[in-house]
Design a protein around this motif. Structure first.
Motif, PDB file in Angstrom:
ATOM      1  N   GLU A  21       0.802  -1.226   0.000  1.00 37.07           N
ATOM      2  CA  GLU A  21       0.000   0.000   0.000  1.00 37.07           C
ATOM      3  C   GLU A  21       0.835   1.277   0.000  1.00 37.07           C
ATOM      4  OE1 GLU A  21      -3.192   0.158  -0.558  1.00 37.07           O
ATOM      5  OE2 GLU A  21      -3.277  -2.030  -0.620  1.00 37.07           O
ATOM      6  N   LYS A  52      -4.760   8.644   6.849  1.00 33.32           N
ATOM      7  CA  LYS A  52      -5.915   9.055   7.656  1.00 33.32           C
ATOM      8  C   LYS A  52      -5.881   8.431   9.050  1.00 33.32           C
ATOM      9  CE  LYS A  52      -7.766  11.485   4.363  1.00 33.32           C
ATOM     10  NZ  LYS A  52      -7.453  12.871   4.297  1.00 33.32           N
ATOM     11  N   SER A 103     -13.701  12.784  12.980  1.00 27.45           N
ATOM     12  CA  SER A 103     -13.112  11.491  12.649  1.00 27.45           C
ATOM     13  C   SER A 103     -11.787  11.745  11.960  1.00 27.45           C
ATOM     14  CB  SER A 103     -14.051  10.695  11.735  1.00 27.45           C
ATOM     15  OG  SER A 103     -14.127  11.318  10.471  1.00 27.45           O
ATOM     16  N   LYS A 107     -11.857   9.575   5.644  1.00 21.96           N
ATOM     17  CA  LYS A 107     -11.928   8.368   4.822  1.00 21.96           C
ATOM     18  C   LYS A 107     -10.613   8.218   4.076  1.00 21.96           C
ATOM     19  CE  LYS A 107     -16.872   8.415   3.995  1.00 21.96           C
ATOM     20  NZ  LYS A 107     -17.923   8.455   2.988  1.00 21.96           N
ATOM     21  N   GLY A 108      -9.901   7.204   4.421  1.00 19.08           N
ATOM     22  CA  GLY A 108      -8.617   6.959   3.779  1.00 19.08           C
ATOM     23  C   GLY A 108      -8.655   5.670   2.990  1.00 19.08           C
ATOM     24  N   ASN A 109      -7.494   5.150   2.704  1.00 21.62           N
ATOM     25  CA  ASN A 109      -7.353   3.885   2.009  1.00 21.62           C
ATOM     26  C   ASN A 109      -7.874   2.773   2.922  1.00 21.62           C
ATOM     27  OD1 ASN A 109      -6.366   1.471   0.954  1.00 21.62           O
ATOM     28  ND2 ASN A 109      -4.541   2.458   0.119  1.00 21.62           N
ATOM     29  N   PRO A 110      -8.947   2.075   2.533  1.00 30.75           N
ATOM     30  CA  PRO A 110      -9.522   1.074   3.436  1.00 30.75           C
ATOM     31  C   PRO A 110      -8.603  -0.112   3.702  1.00 30.75           C
ATOM     32  CG  PRO A 110     -10.627   1.012   1.300  1.00 30.75           C
ATOM     33  CD  PRO A 110      -9.696   2.186   1.280  1.00 30.75           C
ATOM     34  N   TRP A 111      -7.720  -0.446   2.771  1.00 24.71           N
ATOM     35  CA  TRP A 111      -6.835  -1.595   2.956  1.00 24.71           C
ATOM     36  C   TRP A 111      -5.744  -1.288   3.974  1.00 24.71           C
ATOM     37  CZ3 TRP A 111      -8.848  -0.250  -1.778  1.00 24.71           C
ATOM     38  CH2 TRP A 111      -9.744  -1.173  -2.319  1.00 24.71           C
ATOM     39  N   GLY A 121      -5.998   0.996   6.244  1.00 27.43           N
ATOM     40  CA  GLY A 121      -6.706   1.182   7.508  1.00 27.43           C
ATOM     41  C   GLY A 121      -6.978  -0.139   8.200  1.00 27.43           C
ATOM     42  N   ALA A 122      -7.385  -1.137   7.420  1.00 23.72           N
ATOM     43  CA  ALA A 122      -7.646  -2.457   7.992  1.00 23.72           C
ATOM     44  C   ALA A 122      -6.361  -3.104   8.490  1.00 23.72           C
ATOM     45  CB  ALA A 122      -8.318  -3.351   6.953  1.00 23.72           C
ATOM     46  N   THR A 123      -5.298  -2.968   7.725  1.00 33.69           N
ATOM     47  CA  THR A 123      -4.011  -3.559   8.114  1.00 33.69           C
ATOM     48  C   THR A 123      -3.477  -2.917   9.389  1.00 33.69           C
ATOM     49  OG1 THR A 123      -3.493  -4.030   5.807  1.00 33.69           O
ATOM     50  CG2 THR A 123      -1.651  -4.008   7.347  1.00 33.69           C
TER      51      THR A 123
END
Length: 159
Positions: A21, A40, A56, A59-63, A65-67
């Motif tokens: 990423e 983010k 908040s 909204k950033g890169n969801p991948w 963020g999850a990692t």
């Protein structure tokens, strides 16, 4: 990948996802704060007239963020600096904000490790803040004793 794998909570797969990423070239980010902001994971405070408003990180890169969220959750369960950071923050700010703070720390560590290929992760230890300010820890323990016992607690030198 071996450098990022040394960070508590990240692991081999997490390191691969982080590299996928954000890449290995940190030249596009002038500082670690820029990387954290891009991902983010930089909290903001919105306040006006003494009132705090809901905010908040965005909204950033969801991948990523999850990692980072998964790594922060894993690090929060360890007896390391990141785990103690989570436990210190969760007392006063709550679980979600503590996870964002630990994720912010993980991204900052990752930035510095990727910036310098010879750098290695060295954990500061779970008792880092206690060693940094021993008098603060003493006052904190006295307050806890007073709260639990309901009595005044004083310390005397054992000289």
């Amino acid at each position: 990948m071996a450098q990022l794998d040394e960070i508590p909570g990240v692991g081999r797969i997490g390191a691969q996802e982080l590299i996928a990423e954000i890449g290995t070239e940190m030249g596009r980010f002038p500082s670690a704060a820029h990387l954290v902001s891009w991902a983010k994971f930089a909290p903001t405070t919105k306040a006006s007239a003494g009132k705090t408003k809901s905010s908040s990180t965005g909204k950033g890169n969801p991948w990523i963020g999850a990692t980072i969220g998964e790594a922060a959750m894993g690090a929060s369960r360890t007896k390391t600096f990141l785990g103690s950071r989570y436990r210190r923050i969760v007392k006063r700010r709550g679980k979600q904000r503590a996870l964002v703070a630990v994720g912010n720390s993980i991204l900052t560590i990752a930035y510095h490790l990727l910036l310098d290929p010879q750098a290695r992760f060295v954990d500061l230890g779970a008792d880092f803040h206690d060693r940094l300010h021993p008098q603060r820890r003493t006052r904190q323990l006295i307050r806890e004793l007073e709260h639990l016992s309901g009595k005044q607690v004083t310390l005397h030198d054992a000289a």
